[in-house]
Scaffold this motif. Structure first.
Motif, PDB file in Angstrom:
ATOM      1  N   ARG A 195      46.904  34.822  31.905  1.00 58.76           N
ATOM      2  CA  ARG A 195      47.617  33.593  32.274  1.00 58.76           C
ATOM      3  C   ARG A 195      46.925  32.933  33.467  1.00 58.76           C
ATOM      4  N   VAL A 196      46.547  33.722  34.446  1.00 58.29           N
ATOM      5  CA  VAL A 196      45.891  33.178  35.636  1.00 58.29           C
ATOM      6  C   VAL A 196      44.535  32.581  35.275  1.00 58.29           C
ATOM      7  N   ALA A 197      43.796  33.252  34.391  1.00 57.37           N
ATOM      8  CA  ALA A 197      42.501  32.727  33.949  1.00 57.37           C
ATOM      9  C   ALA A 197      42.671  31.371  33.272  1.00 57.37           C
ATOM     10  N   ALA A 198      43.706  31.258  32.426  1.00 58.00           N
ATOM     11  CA  ALA A 198      43.961  29.987  31.729  1.00 58.00           C
ATOM     12  C   ALA A 198      44.335  28.885  32.721  1.00 58.00           C
ATOM     13  N   GLU A 199      45.127  29.233  33.734  1.00 60.58           N
ATOM     14  CA  GLU A 199      45.528  28.241  34.722  1.00 60.58           C
ATOM     15  C   GLU A 199      44.329  27.782  35.561  1.00 60.58           C
ATOM     16  N   LEU A 200      43.469  28.720  35.919  1.00 61.82           N
ATOM     17  CA  LEU A 200      42.270  28.347  36.674  1.00 61.82           C
ATOM     18  C   LEU A 200      41.373  27.431  35.848  1.00 61.82           C
ATOM     19  N   ALA A 201      41.279  27.708  34.553  1.00 62.84           N
ATOM     20  CA  ALA A 201      40.465  26.852  33.675  1.00 62.84           C
ATOM     21  C   ALA A 201      41.037  25.437  33.640  1.00 62.84           C
ATOM     22  N   ARG A 202      42.358  25.314  33.585  1.00 63.74           N
ATOM     23  CA  ARG A 202      42.979  23.988  33.559  1.00 63.74           C
ATOM     24  C   ARG A 202      42.737  23.237  34.868  1.00 63.74           C
ATOM     25  N   LYS A 203      42.567  23.988  35.931  1.00 66.13           N
ATOM     26  CA  LYS A 203      42.312  23.364  37.228  1.00 66.13           C
ATOM     27  C   LYS A 203      40.830  23.087  37.456  1.00 66.13           C
ATOM     28  N   GLY A 204      40.011  23.388  36.449  1.00 69.66           N
ATOM     29  CA  GLY A 204      38.598  23.049  36.527  1.00 69.66           C
ATOM     30  C   GLY A 204      37.711  24.097  37.162  1.00 69.66           C
ATOM     31  N   VAL A 205      38.231  25.297  37.395  1.00 64.38           N
ATOM     32  CA  VAL A 205      37.408  26.363  37.970  1.00 64.38           C
ATOM     33  C   VAL A 205      36.521  26.939  36.879  1.00 64.38           C
ATOM     34  N   ALA A 206      35.240  27.067  37.160  1.00 68.69           N
ATOM     35  CA  ALA A 206      34.285  27.572  36.170  1.00 68.69           C
ATOM     36  C   ALA A 206      34.671  28.983  35.707  1.00 68.69           C
ATOM     37  N   ARG A 207      34.370  29.278  34.458  1.00 73.21           N
ATOM     38  CA  ARG A 207      34.758  30.562  33.879  1.00 73.21           C
ATOM     39  C   ARG A 207      34.144  31.740  34.632  1.00 73.21           C
ATOM     40  N   ASP A 208      32.871  31.601  35.021  1.00 72.94           N
ATOM     41  CA  ASP A 208      32.232  32.733  35.711  1.00 72.94           C
ATOM     42  C   ASP A 208      32.877  32.996  37.067  1.00 72.94           C
ATOM     43  N   ILE A 209      33.330  31.937  37.736  1.00 75.83           N
ATOM     44  CA  ILE A 209      34.022  32.118  39.015  1.00 75.83           C
ATOM     45  C   ILE A 209      35.364  32.801  38.789  1.00 75.83           C
ATOM     46  N   ALA A 210      36.101  32.341  37.767  1.00 73.91           N
ATOM     47  CA  ALA A 210      37.407  32.942  37.467  1.00 73.91           C
ATOM     48  C   ALA A 210      37.260  34.424  37.129  1.00 73.91           C
ATOM     49  N   GLU A 211      36.271  34.761  36.303  1.00 76.92           N
ATOM     50  CA  GLU A 211      36.071  36.156  35.914  1.00 76.92           C
ATOM     51  C   GLU A 211      35.709  37.016  37.127  1.00 76.92           C
ATOM     52  N   ARG A 212      34.851  36.490  37.972  1.00 74.36           N
ATOM     53  CA  ARG A 212      34.451  37.216  39.178  1.00 74.36           C
ATOM     54  C   ARG A 212      35.648  37.468  40.085  1.00 74.36           C
ATOM     55  N   VAL A 213      36.446  36.448  40.302  1.00 72.17           N
ATOM     56  CA  VAL A 213      37.598  36.576  41.200  1.00 72.17           C
ATOM     57  C   VAL A 213      38.652  37.505  40.617  1.00 72.17           C
ATOM     58  N   LEU A 214      38.918  37.400  39.317  1.00 75.83           N
ATOM     59  CA  LEU A 214      39.913  38.274  38.705  1.00 75.83           C
ATOM     60  C   LEU A 214      39.465  39.729  38.743  1.00 75.83           C
ATOM     61  N   GLY A 215      38.159  39.945  38.633  1.00 72.18           N
ATOM     62  CA  GLY A 215      37.632  41.297  38.782  1.00 72.18           C
ATOM     63  C   GLY A 215      37.883  41.831  40.182  1.00 72.18           C
ATOM     64  N   GLU A 216      37.656  40.976  41.175  1.00 73.58           N
ATOM     65  CA  GLU A 216      37.914  41.363  42.562  1.00 73.58           C
ATOM     66  C   GLU A 216      39.389  41.676  42.783  1.00 73.58           C
ATOM     67  N   MET A 217      40.253  40.841  42.197  1.00 76.99           N
ATOM     68  CA  MET A 217      41.687  41.047  42.360  1.00 76.99           C
ATOM     69  C   MET A 217      42.149  42.342  41.700  1.00 76.99           C
ATOM     70  N   ALA A 218      41.560  42.685  40.549  1.00 73.42           N
ATOM     71  CA  ALA A 218      41.915  43.931  39.876  1.00 73.42           C
ATOM     72  C   ALA A 218      41.583  45.128  40.760  1.00 73.42           C
ATOM     73  N   LEU A 219      40.415  45.086  41.382  1.00 69.96           N
ATOM     74  CA  LEU A 219      40.030  46.168  42.296  1.00 69.96           C
ATOM     75  C   LEU A 219      40.950  46.213  43.514  1.00 69.96           C
ATOM     76  N   GLU A 220      41.311  45.048  44.002  1.00 69.86           N
ATOM     77  CA  GLU A 220      42.190  44.973  45.169  1.00 69.86           C
ATOM     78  C   GLU A 220      43.552  45.584  44.858  1.00 69.86           C
ATOM     79  N   LEU A 221      44.093  45.278  43.668  1.00 67.66           N
ATOM     80  CA  LEU A 221      45.392  45.825  43.283  1.00 67.66           C
ATOM     81  C   LEU A 221      45.319  47.333  43.062  1.00 67.66           C
ATOM     82  N   GLU A 222      44.199  47.793  42.515  1.00 67.34           N
ATOM     83  CA  GLU A 222      44.007  49.233  42.337  1.00 67.34           C
ATOM     84  C   GLU A 222      43.985  49.941  43.694  1.00 67.34           C
ATOM     85  N   GLU A 223      43.298  49.361  44.651  1.00 66.52           N
ATOM     86  CA  GLU A 223      43.228  49.950  45.990  1.00 66.52           C
ATOM     87  C   GLU A 223      44.613  49.988  46.635  1.00 66.52           C
ATOM     88  N   GLN A 224      45.401  48.937  46.422  1.00 65.21           N
ATOM     89  CA  GLN A 224      46.749  48.917  46.979  1.00 65.21           C
ATOM     90  C   GLN A 224      47.604  50.018  46.361  1.00 65.21           C
TER      91      GLN A 224
END
Length: 223
Positions: free
Chosen positions: A131-160
């Motif tokens: 859902r977040v990836a789709a929303e970022l795409a609608r806001k014009g964020v490039a796919r590679d940026i969205a994928e990179r950031v979501l990967g970072e967020m997944a690691l961040e949540l795992e660490e938490q």
């Protein structure tokens, strides 16, 4: 030909000046432009100078509008560009404003995506990566940026989650929180109906089948 009939500091915009031509047209300009064109009251501008002045004033208006918009809320570059077009600025005016804001670090799609994703992926919000990836795409964020950031967020949540486990605590994931909240509204329905509706709800929230299955099993185990 046009004559400068007034030149004063802008009453509401620090660093800007109001310039009046022939006691009729008022433009907002910068100090740099004043120095560059040697502007002063009484100076007569030829047609070329007047066109340059008006063009520069439009560019300044575009930049000021973009800056004010970012001050109200963060935007992606594409979203800001779309907004400025609705205000009837041209690409020739918008592009320099975007480049300047980017150079100043005030417009950054990676930083924007991180902030947006972190807020939307928080357990209390109950949204999944799709859902977040789709929303970022609608806001014009490039796919590679969205994928990179979501990967970072997944690691961040795992660490938490790991940090919570080390303290002997259980940190519920966003899908678990969303499932538990939705399940309360489905009480009284047949189990099969509950599961079908809950699965559809979570899928629309952007969670994968694997995430949903894990959350449902954990909720069942806790019950």
């Amino acid at each position: 030909m046009a004559t400068i009939t007034k030149l004063r500091e802008h009453p509401r915009k620090p660093g800007r000046f109001e310039l009046e031509l022939d006691a009729a047209t008022t433009l907002t300009i910068s100090l740099e432009l004043i120095a560059d064109l040697k502007l002063k009251v009484g100076r007569v501008l030829d047609e070329a100078e007047q066109r340059r002045l008006e063009s520069s004033a439009q560019g300044i208006a575009c930049y000021d509008k973009a800056l004010a918009t970012l001050g109200a809320r963060a935007r992606s570059e594409a979203d800001l560009r779309r907004y400025l077009r609705t205000k009837e600025f041209t690409d020739e005016q918008i592009t320099p404003a975007i480049e300047r804001l980017t150079a100043l670090g005030l417009l950054d799609d990676v930083a924007y995506a991180r902030t947006f994703a972190r807020a939307r992926l928080a357990p209390s919000r109950g949204f999944g990566p799709r859902r977040v990836a789709a929303e970022l795409a609608r806001k014009g964020v490039a796919r590679d940026i969205a994928e990179r950031v979501l990967g970072e967020m997944a690691l961040e949540l795992e660490e938490q989650a790991d940090d919570a486990a080390a303290r002997g605590e259980t940190l519920r994931s966003a899908v678990e929180v969303a499932a538990a909240k939705k399940l309360r509204s489905l009480q009284g329905l047949e189990p099969a109906v509950q599961q079908r509706r809950l699965y559809g709800f979570l899928a629309r929230r952007g969670f994968s089948g694997a995430e949903i299955g894990t959350a449902l099993r954990m909720l069942k185990h806790r019950d």
